[in-house]
Design a protein around this motif. Structure first.
Motif, PDB file in Angstrom:
ATOM      1  N   GLY A  82       0.815  -1.207   0.000  1.00 36.77           N
ATOM      2  CA  GLY A  82       0.000   0.000   0.000  1.00 36.77           C
ATOM      3  C   GLY A  82       0.846   1.253   0.000  1.00 36.77           C
ATOM      4  N   THR A  83       1.952   1.231   0.746  1.00 29.63           N
ATOM      5  CA  THR A  83       2.848   2.385   0.770  1.00 29.63           C
ATOM      6  C   THR A  83       3.477   2.614  -0.599  1.00 29.63           C
ATOM      7  OG1 THR A  83       3.337   1.950   3.097  1.00 29.63           O
ATOM      8  CG2 THR A  83       4.867   3.366   1.909  1.00 29.63           C
ATOM      9  N   ALA A  84       3.879   1.510  -1.252  1.00 24.33           N
ATOM     10  CA  ALA A  84       4.475   1.638  -2.581  1.00 24.33           C
ATOM     11  C   ALA A  84       3.452   2.135  -3.600  1.00 24.33           C
ATOM     12  CB  ALA A  84       5.051   0.290  -3.015  1.00 24.33           C
ATOM     13  N   ILE A  85       2.240   1.630  -3.530  1.00 21.67           N
ATOM     14  CA  ILE A  85       1.192   2.083  -4.456  1.00 21.67           C
ATOM     15  C   ILE A  85       0.887   3.554  -4.219  1.00 21.67           C
ATOM     16  CG2 ILE A  85      -1.243   1.810  -5.086  1.00 21.67           C
ATOM     17  CD1 ILE A  85      -0.966  -1.158  -4.522  1.00 21.67           C
ATOM     18  N   GLY A  86       0.904   3.968  -2.968  1.00 18.11           N
ATOM     19  CA  GLY A  86       0.633   5.371  -2.663  1.00 18.11           C
ATOM     20  C   GLY A  86       1.601   6.312  -3.346  1.00 18.11           C
ATOM     21  N   ALA A  87       2.870   5.911  -3.441  1.00 15.16           N
ATOM     22  CA  ALA A  87       3.847   6.747  -4.129  1.00 15.16           C
ATOM     23  C   ALA A  87       3.696   6.678  -5.641  1.00 15.16           C
ATOM     24  CB  ALA A  87       5.257   6.311  -3.739  1.00 15.16           C
ATOM     25  N   TRP A  88       3.069   5.615  -6.141  1.00 11.85           N
ATOM     26  CA  TRP A  88       2.924   5.439  -7.593  1.00 11.85           C
ATOM     27  C   TRP A  88       1.683   6.149  -8.133  1.00 11.85           C
ATOM     28  CZ3 TRP A  88      -0.884   2.181 -10.042  1.00 11.85           C
ATOM     29  CH2 TRP A  88      -0.716   2.081 -11.422  1.00 11.85           C
ATOM     30  N   LEU A  89       0.593   6.227  -7.352  1.00  7.48           N
ATOM     31  CA  LEU A  89      -0.656   6.827  -7.828  1.00  7.48           C
ATOM     32  C   LEU A  89      -0.533   8.348  -7.813  1.00  7.48           C
ATOM     33  CD1 LEU A  89      -3.343   4.597  -6.077  1.00  7.48           C
ATOM     34  CD2 LEU A  89      -2.786   4.642  -8.502  1.00  7.48           C
ATOM     35  N   ARG A  90       0.097   8.898  -8.829  1.00  7.06           N
ATOM     36  CA  ARG A  90       0.390  10.325  -8.857  1.00  7.06           C
ATOM     37  C   ARG A  90      -0.814  11.178  -9.244  1.00  7.06           C
ATOM     38  NH1 ARG A  90       5.892  11.001  -8.729  1.00  7.06           N
ATOM     39  NH2 ARG A  90       7.102   9.125  -9.029  1.00  7.06           N
ATOM     40  N   ALA A  91      -1.771  10.631  -9.938  1.00  6.71           N
ATOM     41  CA  ALA A  91      -2.852  11.455 -10.493  1.00  6.71           C
ATOM     42  C   ALA A  91      -4.219  10.988 -10.002  1.00  6.71           C
ATOM     43  CB  ALA A  91      -2.809  11.436 -12.023  1.00  6.71           C
ATOM     44  N   ARG A  92      -4.312  10.605  -8.751  1.00  9.65           N
ATOM     45  CA  ARG A  92      -5.587  10.177  -8.187  1.00  9.65           C
ATOM     46  C   ARG A  92      -5.891  11.036  -6.968  1.00  9.65           C
ATOM     47  NH1 ARG A  92      -5.118   8.148 -12.321  1.00  9.65           N
ATOM     48  NH2 ARG A  92      -5.483   6.001 -12.993  1.00  9.65           N
ATOM     49  N   GLY A  93      -7.134  11.497  -6.891  1.00  7.86           N
ATOM     50  CA  GLY A  93      -7.534  12.304  -5.751  1.00  7.86           C
ATOM     51  C   GLY A  93      -7.558  11.471  -4.479  1.00  7.86           C
ATOM     52  N   PRO A  94      -7.153  12.008  -3.345  1.00  7.08           N
ATOM     53  CA  PRO A  94      -7.121  11.232  -2.102  1.00  7.08           C
ATOM     54  C   PRO A  94      -8.497  10.770  -1.642  1.00  7.08           C
ATOM     55  CG  PRO A  94      -6.669  13.560  -1.687  1.00  7.08           C
ATOM     56  CD  PRO A  94      -6.627  13.375  -3.165  1.00  7.08           C
ATOM     57  N   GLU A  95      -9.539  11.574  -1.914  1.00  4.02           N
ATOM     58  CA  GLU A  95     -10.878  11.163  -1.499  1.00  4.02           C
ATOM     59  C   GLU A  95     -11.304   9.874  -2.193  1.00  4.02           C
ATOM     60  OE1 GLU A  95     -10.316  15.405  -0.699  1.00  4.02           O
ATOM     61  OE2 GLU A  95     -10.132  14.214  -2.541  1.00  4.02           O
ATOM     62  N   VAL A  96     -11.023   9.773  -3.480  1.00  8.25           N
ATOM     63  CA  VAL A  96     -11.398   8.566  -4.219  1.00  8.25           C
ATOM     64  C   VAL A  96     -10.641   7.353  -3.677  1.00  8.25           C
ATOM     65  CG1 VAL A  96     -11.321   7.445  -6.483  1.00  8.25           C
ATOM     66  CG2 VAL A  96     -12.010   9.843  -6.300  1.00  8.25           C
ATOM     67  N   ILE A  97      -9.365   7.525  -3.392  1.00  9.32           N
ATOM     68  CA  ILE A  97      -8.567   6.402  -2.899  1.00  9.32           C
ATOM     69  C   ILE A  97      -9.084   5.924  -1.551  1.00  9.32           C
ATOM     70  CG2 ILE A  97      -6.267   5.732  -2.118  1.00  9.32           C
ATOM     71  CD1 ILE A  97      -5.131   7.641  -4.196  1.00  9.32           C
ATOM     72  N   ILE A  98      -9.403   6.853  -0.654  1.00 13.25           N
ATOM     73  CA  ILE A  98      -9.928   6.450   0.656  1.00 13.25           C
ATOM     74  C   ILE A  98     -11.247   5.695   0.495  1.00 13.25           C
ATOM     75  CG2 ILE A  98     -10.821   7.293   2.859  1.00 13.25           C
ATOM     76  CD1 ILE A  98      -8.880   9.630   2.639  1.00 13.25           C
ATOM     77  N   ALA A  99     -12.119   6.190  -0.358  1.00 13.36           N
ATOM     78  CA  ALA A  99     -13.395   5.512  -0.580  1.00 13.36           C
ATOM     79  C   ALA A  99     -13.191   4.116  -1.160  1.00 13.36           C
ATOM     80  CB  ALA A  99     -14.276   6.357  -1.507  1.00 13.36           C
ATOM     81  N   VAL A 100     -12.262   3.993  -2.099  1.00 11.27           N
ATOM     82  CA  VAL A 100     -12.026   2.697  -2.745  1.00 11.27           C
ATOM     83  C   VAL A 100     -11.452   1.688  -1.756  1.00 11.27           C
ATOM     84  CG1 VAL A 100     -10.612   1.516  -4.471  1.00 11.27           C
ATOM     85  CG2 VAL A 100     -11.827   3.605  -5.083  1.00 11.27           C
ATOM     86  N   VAL A 101     -10.444   2.096  -0.976  1.00 10.29           N
ATOM     87  CA  VAL A 101      -9.829   1.123  -0.065  1.00 10.29           C
ATOM     88  C   VAL A 101     -10.772   0.764   1.079  1.00 10.29           C
ATOM     89  CG1 VAL A 101      -7.481   1.827  -0.634  1.00 10.29           C
ATOM     90  CG2 VAL A 101      -8.649   2.920   1.287  1.00 10.29           C
TER      91      VAL A 101
END
Length: 472
Positions: free
Chosen positions: A333-352
């Motif tokens: 998850g930490t590695a993916i977080g550094a890779w997802l450069r163009a995703r809004g944080p709200e969407v990521i929180i909702a998805v996970v």
């Protein structure tokens, strides 16, 4: 006369050959060269490993800015904390029957976590008032844990009551270090680095160090129950030294101020976590649910797998498998977080959050059939979701909280998340050891969090639009 001639001839012959002293010197020289060669051969892999670690931690400008040194310091901190965790787990958990272990763990939470819950909100604002001594504060937190590790070494074998106040001191010192580290990271950002990307690197280094320290602590425990604590004392001593190698700019307080404590009157209103918008609040609520899930799974599965090991494995191996799955998910998850450069944080929180809910519900349904698979999958998903959600929350705070208040805001959010972990852990201790029931309760908590936060998160993402904060 002939005898004297024979002695003289013998001396001349010996002198011509270099003499016994010179021969012994040559032998000693050869032995010294052999020792130096052997020493170089032994040092070579360690030196190569050290150079590789240094290249990784100092890459992309982190070495020039000083972030690389903070990454290495955090790795040392995480290794020391893991050694103490191994020592306490062997005393509080594995050394007694299950029913008695539940009582000990509950006592551990009550004696340590309850006062910690009261002290934690004070630590952040207190340290914000001494911004010019951040390096000294981190060194002090390291030295305090080194002394406390030695204090606990005398009581760890028997589990006497004095072990718990020392453990409380370790928790408070660890929290103090974490708060100061949050204040230091913005001062050491390399060019074109975001705060979340820097935090991702620091976190990943801590996870890797934890993975190395766990088997080391287990090996030390085989020597004696106090030996992991001796190792922790040494590690924290090294950390205290490394704290003073950080650049002097980390002690600068330029542009920073503390968020006022709730209820405190100020001449002018200052933004805090409650005044920066619903996006951060929904993100914090979702993170609290995922952090509570983490605490719940740690304690509930620890006792459950002790009584019902996975696939015929022993309790220790079953817990080790789940711990590896959770750690792998966290690192991923930490590695993916550094890779997802163009995703809004709200969407990521909702998805996970939705992902964690789906996997937990599936685990509750199929636990009786595929216990080994669903437990490891749930642990891995919880680790991944928690890491990505935390990175996204950091991005929200970075975007919505002014720079002058950001450090204190991070400290407040960390305190709330820690308290959520304690609540989840307490729930895991209190529930009966029934796999389906435990996973169903965890699913209900996540479902409630999803109902409260997902819609608000997605609406906030549309409001912020493409120019919103990025995860890295």
């Amino acid at each position: 006369m002939g005898q004297d001639d024979d002695v003289a001839a013998a001396r001349a012959s010996t002198k011509g050959r270099g003499g016994p002293v010179r021969g012994a010197g040559r032998a000693a020289g050869r032995a010294g060269r052999a020792c130096r060669t052997a020493g170089a051969a032994v040092r070579r892999p360690f030196a190569a490993t050290g150079r590789g670690i240094r290249r990784a931690t100092h890459a992309h400008g982190a070495g020039e800015s000083g972030l690389g040194k903070l990454i290495e310091l955090h790795a040392v901190n995480s290794a020391g904390d893991m050694l103490i965790t191994v020592a306490l787990a062997s005393t509080v958990f594995f050394s007694v029957p299950t029913d008695q272990a539940r009582g000990r763990v509950a006592l551990y939470l009550a004696v340590t976590m309850a006062p910690f819950a009261l002290l934690a909100p004070v630590v952040g604002p207190l340290l914000d008032r001494v911004p010019h001594g951040r390096r000294a504060a981190m060194a002090g937190a390291m030295l305090a844990r080194a002394v406390l590790a030695l204090t606990m070494s005398g009581a760890v074998a028997t589990g006497r009551l004095e072990l718990y106040p020392a453990a409380l001191g370790v928790l408070v010192s660890s929290k103090a270090y974490g708060v100061v580290r949050s204040a230091v990271v913005p001062r050491l950002l390399p060019h074109r680095f975001s705060l979340v990307k820097a935090n991702s690197r620091v976190t990943l280094a801590g996870l890797l160090a934890t993975g190395v320290a766990a088997p080391l602590g287990a090996g030390l425990h085989l020597i004696g129950p106090a030996w992991p604590l001796y190792g922790a004392c040494l590690v924290f001593g090294i950390g205290a030294f490394l704290s003073f190698t950080l650049p002097h700019k980390v002690d600068s307080a330029r542009g920073e101020a503390a968020v006022p404590v709730a209820g405190q009157r100020a001449r002018r209103p200052r933004p805090g976590l409650r005044t920066v918008g619903r996006a951060v609040l929904h993100g914090l609520q979702a993170n609290c649910a995922l952090r509570a899930l983490s605490g719940f799974l740690i304690f509930f599965l620890a006792f459950l797998l002790r009584e019902q090991p996975l696939g015929g494995l022993g309790p220790e191996l079953s817990l080790g498998l789940v711990a590896v799955a959770a750690g792998t998910g966290n690192a991923l998850g930490t590695a993916i977080g550094a890779w997802l450069r163009a995703r809004g944080p709200e969407v990521i929180i909702a998805v996970v959050l939705a992902l964690a809910l789906g996997v937990t519900v599936t685990a509750a349904v199929f636990y009786a059939v595929l216990a080994s698979v669903v437990v490891t999958a749930t642990a891995a998903t919880a680790g991944l979701s928690q890491a990505l959600a935390k990175l996204s929350l950091d991005a929200q705070i970075q975007r919505d909280v002014p720079e002058s208040f950001r450090t204190s805001a991070f400290a407040r959010s960390e305190t709330v998340l820690q308290l959520s972990w304690v609540v989840g852990g307490g729930l895991g201790i209190a529930l009966p050891l029934h796999g389906v029931l435990g996973l169903a309760v965890a699913s209900a908590v996540l479902a409630l969090a999803a109902a409260m936060t997902v819609r608000g998160l997605l609406t906030a993402d549309r409001h912020h639009g493409p120019a919103g904060a990025r995860v890295a």
